[in-house]
Design an enzyme around this catalytic site. Structure first.
Site, PDB file in Angstrom:
ATOM      1  N   CYS A  33       3.367   7.962  -0.412  1.00  0.00           N
ATOM      2  CA  CYS A  33       2.358   6.906  -0.528  1.00  0.00           C
ATOM      3  C   CYS A  33       2.260   6.404  -1.969  1.00  0.00           C
ATOM      4  CB  CYS A  33       1.030   7.450  -0.024  1.00  0.00           C
ATOM      5  SG  CYS A  33      -0.426   6.649  -0.671  1.00  0.00           S
ATOM      6  N   CYS A  36      -1.159   6.354  -3.730  1.00  0.00           N
ATOM      7  CA  CYS A  36      -1.584   7.730  -4.017  1.00  0.00           C
ATOM      8  C   CYS A  36      -0.999   8.158  -5.363  1.00  0.00           C
ATOM      9  CB  CYS A  36      -1.090   8.700  -2.948  1.00  0.00           C
ATOM     10  SG  CYS A  36      -1.677   8.319  -1.302  1.00  0.00           S
TER      11      CYS A  36
END
Lengths: 108, 309
Positions: A33, A36
């Site tokens: 991600c 993230c």
């Protein structure tokens, strides 16, 4: 950056930590991600800043499917603030440090 | 961090990293300020197949990682900082106010703050964000294994993400307000050939509904008829909005959407202030022109700095 100050949580130890004496901010993330990753340095920064006051933790949702499922997480990064085992508030998405500080302050 | 630099690069996406590479190689006294990890919106891109030099394609993640490594090889100086306000009132010294209350000044500034996904601003969108409403297929697709999801949009990002979502979702419904796509032809061809992707043309979403997670969308057709669609997730991919908070927009002559106009040398209308990448007022927002503009901006900054002495 003091990445060792960020606690790595798993499904097994999650409950014990969020019921602990300190409020806990959990960053639900995954290695694939991008946002993230973007928020990572901010989390490490916060861990150093709030050491001894707030537990700053991360949970890899790939390795730990049970907990994210329990909290209905369908997007990452999601950051949930816990106090005495209860959800205080949460934020989804790669936000700036000030928004996270504002979130954390809700438990202080 | 020092209190003054010759050059500050604001933002660490492809434009900022490219500017950083050129600035570091030019041995300018510089810093790149970034509020998180470098990468920008490319971090949201699952696969990049149109950046020259990578014939096999690569993930957005890998591409920006390589860009960062490349610039760091020449000692690019990156600092974690969130700029809350940019003050360009002083002709010589540009002042950046940071979130922690401190300030950094510079002689030349390159704005590479980029853009972020647009919201559709309908009821339910905010409330169900992270509970079925997403702006990043690459990030959240794995949460929708064997579910029916919708994608709103018709551009490259929307169609590419719809394609990616079919790896997980059982069905992907693309909702587009026109009767044809804007996406690049090769991306359209792949989507039309994918039997997991269904298209709803000439329709707009008017509400996202669900008690604690997305359950359905309310739609209106361009002819005025209404309908609803049961889905468990909705990906909003309808273009970008500029990351311009704290910038003096009037002084920079920003366009009506808040993007900043630049000339062919990436200069804004304020002397010593350049802009590069998605923050610029322009028609094409690709990784490659962002990177190109970053390079051009540093050359303009060098010229400006030479003129100061």
């Amino acid at each position: 950056m003091a990445s060792d100050k960020v606690l790595q949580l798993n499904d097994a130890d999650f409950d014990a930590v969020i019921k602990g004496a300190q409020p806990t901010l959990v960053d639900f993330w995954a290695p694939w991600c991008g946002p993230c990753k973007a928020i990572g340095p901010v989390i490490e920064d916060l861990a150093a800043e709030y050491e001894g006051k707030v537990t700053i933790a991360k949970m890899n949702v790939d390795d730990n499917p049970a907990t994210p499922g329990k909290f209905g997480i369908r997007a990452i990064p999601t950051l949930i603030l816990f106090k005495n085992g209860q959800v205080v508030d949460q934020i989804t998405g790669s936000v700036g440090k000030s928004q996270l500080v504002a979130l954390i302050n809700k438990a202080l | 961090m020092k209190s003054h630099y010759q050059l500050v690069i604001l933002g660490g996406g492809p434009a900022g990293l490219s500017a950083g590479l050129y600035a570091a190689r030019a041995r300018l006294d510089h810093v790149l300020l970034e509020k998180g990890a470098t990468g920008g919106q490319v971090l949201l891109t699952d696969w990049v197949d149109n950046y020259p030099g990578f014939p096999e394609g690569l993930t957005g993640f890998d591409l920006v990682e390589r860009m960062a490594q490349h610039a760091k090889r020449f000692d690019l100086n990156v600092e974690l900082a969130c700029v809350t306000r940019v003050d360009l009132d002083d002709e010589r010294k540009k002042v950046l106010h940071l979130e922690d209350g401190s300030m950094v000044t510079c002689d030349a500034l390159i704005i590479c703050t980029g853009a972020r996904a647009n919201t559709i601003n309908v009821p339910g969108e905010q409330e169900l964000r992270g509970k079925g409403v997403s702006y990043c297929g690459t990030c959240d697709a794995p949460f929708y294994r064997n579910m029916h999801v919708a994608v709103i949009g018709g551009g490259n990002t929307a169609i590419q993400e719809a394609e990616y979502l079919t790896k997980f979702a059982s069905k992907v419904t693309v909702i587009h307000r026109r009767d044809s796509l804007r996406a690049t032809k090769i991306i359209q061809e792949m989507a039309f050939a994918n039997d997991k992707i269904e298209f709803l043309w000439n329709k707009r979403v008017t509400a996202i509904e669900g008690s604690n997670a997305v359950e359905r969308l309310q739609l209106v057709d361009n002819d005025g008829s209404t309908s609803s669609l049961e889905v468990e997730g909705v990906f909003v991919l309808i273009g970008v909005t500029p990351n311009n908070a704290g910038l003096p927009l009037e002084q920079l002559n920003a366009d009506k959407w808040g993007f900043i106009p630049t000339d062919i040398e990436s200069r804004t209308c304020v002397p010593g202030v350049m802009a590069a990448g998605d923050i610029c007022s322009k028609d094409v927002r690709q990784i490659i022109n962002a990177a190109g503009e970053g390079a051009v901006a540093v050359l303009a900054a060098e010229k400006y700095l030479q003129g100061l002495h």
